[in-house]
Design an enzyme around this catalytic site. Structure first.
Site, PDB file in Angstrom:
ATOM      1  N   MET A 121       0.841  -1.186   0.000  1.00 37.71           N
ATOM      2  CA  MET A 121       0.000   0.000   0.000  1.00 37.71           C
ATOM      3  C   MET A 121       0.878   1.239   0.000  1.00 37.71           C
ATOM      4  O   MET A 121       1.851   1.337   0.755  1.00 37.71           O
ATOM      5  CB  MET A 121      -0.971   0.009   1.172  1.00 37.71           C
ATOM      6  CG  MET A 121      -0.407   0.066   2.558  1.00 37.71           C
ATOM      7  SD  MET A 121      -1.789   0.100   3.743  1.00 37.71           S
ATOM      8  CE  MET A 121      -0.916   0.466   5.256  1.00 37.71           C
ATOM      9  N   ARG A 134      -3.595  -2.524  11.106  1.00 43.38           N
ATOM     10  CA  ARG A 134      -3.358  -2.092  12.484  1.00 43.38           C
ATOM     11  C   ARG A 134      -3.491  -3.255  13.455  1.00 43.38           C
ATOM     12  O   ARG A 134      -2.697  -3.385  14.395  1.00 43.38           O
ATOM     13  CB  ARG A 134      -4.317  -0.954  12.838  1.00 43.38           C
ATOM     14  CG  ARG A 134      -3.902   0.345  12.197  1.00 43.38           C
ATOM     15  CD  ARG A 134      -4.930   1.452  12.317  1.00 43.38           C
ATOM     16  NE  ARG A 134      -4.374   2.693  11.761  1.00 43.38           N
ATOM     17  CZ  ARG A 134      -5.061   3.815  11.592  1.00 43.38           C
ATOM     18  NH1 ARG A 134      -6.334   3.868  11.922  1.00 43.38           N
ATOM     19  NH2 ARG A 134      -4.465   4.887  11.087  1.00 43.38           N
ATOM     20  N   TYR A 173       4.603   2.604  12.501  1.00 39.68           N
ATOM     21  CA  TYR A 173       3.878   2.516  11.228  1.00 39.68           C
ATOM     22  C   TYR A 173       2.419   2.113  11.417  1.00 39.68           C
ATOM     23  O   TYR A 173       1.997   1.711  12.486  1.00 39.68           O
ATOM     24  CB  TYR A 173       4.593   1.665  10.200  1.00 39.68           C
ATOM     25  CG  TYR A 173       4.921   0.217  10.445  1.00 39.68           C
ATOM     26  CD1 TYR A 173       4.377  -0.541  11.468  1.00 39.68           C
ATOM     27  CD2 TYR A 173       5.810  -0.420   9.588  1.00 39.68           C
ATOM     28  CE1 TYR A 173       4.697  -1.874  11.630  1.00 39.68           C
ATOM     29  CE2 TYR A 173       6.147  -1.763   9.738  1.00 39.68           C
ATOM     30  CZ  TYR A 173       5.577  -2.481  10.760  1.00 39.68           C
ATOM     31  OH  TYR A 173       5.891  -3.813  10.911  1.00 39.68           O
ATOM     32  N   GLU A 174       1.658   2.294  10.322  1.00 45.12           N
ATOM     33  CA  GLU A 174       0.196   2.124  10.331  1.00 45.12           C
ATOM     34  C   GLU A 174      -0.490   3.067  11.316  1.00 45.12           C
ATOM     35  O   GLU A 174      -1.518   2.742  11.900  1.00 45.12           O
ATOM     36  CB  GLU A 174      -0.194   0.675  10.628  1.00 45.12           C
ATOM     37  CG  GLU A 174       0.332  -0.334   9.640  1.00 45.12           C
ATOM     38  CD  GLU A 174      -0.070  -0.031   8.208  1.00 45.12           C
ATOM     39  OE1 GLU A 174      -1.061   0.680   7.999  1.00 45.12           O
ATOM     40  OE2 GLU A 174       0.627  -0.508   7.290  1.00 45.12           O
ATOM     41  N   GLY A 175       0.073   4.241  11.481  1.00 46.49           N
ATOM     42  CA  GLY A 175      -0.469   5.220  12.420  1.00 46.49           C
ATOM     43  C   GLY A 175       0.241   5.103  13.743  1.00 46.49           C
ATOM     44  O   GLY A 175       0.164   4.076  14.419  1.00 46.49           O
TER      45      GLY A 175
END
Length: 586
Positions: free
Chosen positions: A163, A296, A436-438
């Protein structure tokens, strides 16, 4: 020293005795033939693959790293062959939809496979993990044509996924991204722009790599409402399904990172790459968040996996390493596991790992219920619990996972700081999971700013009521009384803090100041809930596993739940002292 040992006995205990896999999952439509015995046997074989094929590659791949030469990415020795073996054994399609040739096993089995992959080789686990996230976005939002063309080979693992969100000026604030998508006129688009931090952006396994790219259409408004999502493959696909010409994308460079060296994290240049719209124009974030929410949860499981592997190595070392004298001074040198501080570090890790695995399984069960239960109200209820727990699993599992990696390294003393033992790699690899991923701060803000206010707070209250019901049942079991009482007190603190945050929503400073403390308070209480459930089923203590459960539950009550006292106090103190200092004086 012993290598990684997949926690199959613990998994079997949770599925069979604590969380009622057969009653909760096997009763769902499509899962009638999948009972706990089958799930455990599948995971036992998966564990053998992880321990036998992937764990031995972990340190060598970290030391060798990935390379980019003449535009071609090469992964460390053995990784490509291991990936092909992984796909050939069918592990890539474990939970994939049978409609697209997946095996269709429950989400629980997938999450537990992800844990073992992360324990054995975190860098490797990102390849199938990101592919599965891309599959979910395509399956939920793409056209039937795109699904038929790409999903079968992605679900099998023959093709991988990535992504592409982040740009140098657009990280958490995706509304700032500048990548463009120009319509060609035949339903496709030409994508132009550069993305950074793209895990699995390229590899040398063969097959195709399917990029999901966020970009703006020519007439798109500014901000997040102008973002669309596009599917863009490394190789264009012919009508017969074979690979055609190379698409207009290239790897500009590989990121030089603190950890996950066996994973190619790419700067991707899209130079007129052909792509196809996924979902509606201007609703790219809606489609992408399907993938991001799945990722997440996956990243939270990575934190758990690293913690399990690090704690195992530290415990094995502590039993073998002779240093110092016994507490009464009569013997020496003794194994360092006899020293209270070493025991405390090992127990701290174990007291997180075991309830976290239980909470992960419970959350995975809710995901299966949310998609398969015949009753709409049951699906809605389960989906709400998953939404509430997603930021908690991502942030708390990775925070506690990193802390466990650090204290496990500490058990080794100076030996933990050198490469030979592999402990410093756990610390370096685990660190990215908090980012990562927020980032975990963003997850905490999601919890207090978005999830708690859902249904005017009723979603959180339903979750708390569920915990109360289980604590009431567990309190009737003498062996579980201590952990039950301690968790009930923590839940009282959590409910008070929740009411305080919900009544103060108009003050963004207070919410921002409370967020990370609140998420940790929430997680510790949820872990206590799982410990109470486990202790209630370990009351006969007729196996070493159950003896350990009761002992570690007592440690969690005595040494970890008291953190909730301080967390409640910090939340109550508000944010005034945080914003008091002028930024120029930092």
């Amino acid at each position: 020293m012993a290598s990684y040992n997949p926690p199959i006995d613990d998994i079997a205990f949770l599925l069979n005795e604590v969380l009622d896999f057969d009653g909760q999952v096997q009763t769902l439509p499509g899962y009638e033939e999948v009972n706990a015995e089958l799930a455990v046997s599948v995971l036992e074989e998966a564990g053998k693959f992880c321990a036998g094929e992937l764990e031995p590659l972990n340190r060598p791949a970290d030391e060798e790293g990935c390379k980019l030469e003449n535009g071609v990415v090469s992964t460390p020795k053995g990784i490509a062959d291991a990936y092909k073996a992984f796909v050939a054994a069918g592990w890539g399609g474990l939970s994939g939809s049978p409609e697209f040739d997946g095996q269709g096993l429950p989400r629980v089995t997938q999450i537990l496979l992800d844990e073992m992959l992360s324990s054995a080789n975190l860098s490797f686990g990102l390849f199938p993990g990101l592919t599965r996230g891309a599959v979910e976005a395509i399956e939920h939002h793409a056209s039937e044509e795109l699904k038929a063309k790409y999903l079968p080979k992605m679900i099998s693992g023959e093709w991988t996924g990535a992504m592409a969100l982040t740009e140098s000026s657009a990280g958490t604030d995706l509304g700032l991204l500048s990548t463009r998508a120009e319509p060609v006129g035949d339903g496709s688009y030409k994508i132009k722009g550069t993305k950074i931090f793209i895990s699995s952006g390229d590899q040398d396994f063969g097959g195709n790599i399917i990029h999901l790219v966020l970009a703006r259409l020519p007439d798109a408004p500014k901000g997040v409402k102008g973002i669309s999502l596009f599917l863009s493959p490394k190789f264009l696909v012919n009508e017969d399904g074979s690979l055609g010409e190379r698409n207009g994308m290239s790897v500009g460079s590989l990121e030089h990172k603190m950890g996950i060296h066996g994973q190619p994290t790419c700067v991707m240049n899209y130079d007129g790459a052909i792509g196809w719209l996924v979902g509606e124009p201007g609703r790219g974030l809606n489609a992408m968040f399907t993938m991001m929410n799945a990722e997440r949860l996956f990243v939270g499981i990575q934190g758990l996996g690293i913690a399990e592997a690090a704690n195992q190595k530290a415990a094995n070392y502590a039993r073998e390493r002779l240093q110092g004298r016994s507490l009464d001074g009569s013997r020496g040198p003794v194994p360092i596991i006899e020293h209270p501080d070493v025991r405390k570090m090992l127990l701290t890790g174990r007291a997180f790992i075991e309830p976290a695995r239980a909470l992960a399984i419970w959350t995975a069960m809710q995901m299966d219920i949310a998609t398969r239960h015949p009753d709409a109200e049951a699906r809605k209820r389960a989906d709400g619990f998953v939404a509430l727990l997603t930021p908690v699993v991502k942030a708390a599992f990775t925070d506690f996972g990193f802390e466990t990696a650090v204290i496990s390294q500490q058990v080794f003393g100076g030996h933990g700081y050198i490469r030979e033992w592999g402990m410093e790699q756990f610390v370096r690899d685990a660190r990215i999971t908090q980012i990562y991923e927020g980032t975990n701060g963003v997850q905490a803000m999601d919890l207090v700013g978005r999830k708690l206010p859902l249904e005017n707070g009723d979603l959180a209250n339903r979750f708390f009521d569920l915990i109360k019901q289980d604590l009431q049942a567990a309190s009737l079991v003498p062996a579980a009384e201590k952990i039950t009482a301690a968790t009930a007190a923590a839940l009282d603190r959590l409910e008070r803090s929740t009411r305080s945050i919900l009544t103060g929503q108009s003050d963004p400073t207070a919410a921002g100041a409370a967020a990370t403390d609140y998420l940790r308070l929430f997680a510790l209480t949820a872990f206590g809930w799982m410990w109470a459930k486990m202790a209630a089923k370990a009351t006969d203590a007729d196996t070493p596993l159950k003896v350990r459960k009761l002992a570690v539950a007592g440690f969690f009550a005595d040494r970890m739940l008291p953190q909730t006292l301080g967390l409640e106090a910090m939340i109550a103190n508000g944010g005034a002292s945080i914003i008091a200092l002028n930024p120029d004086l930092f």
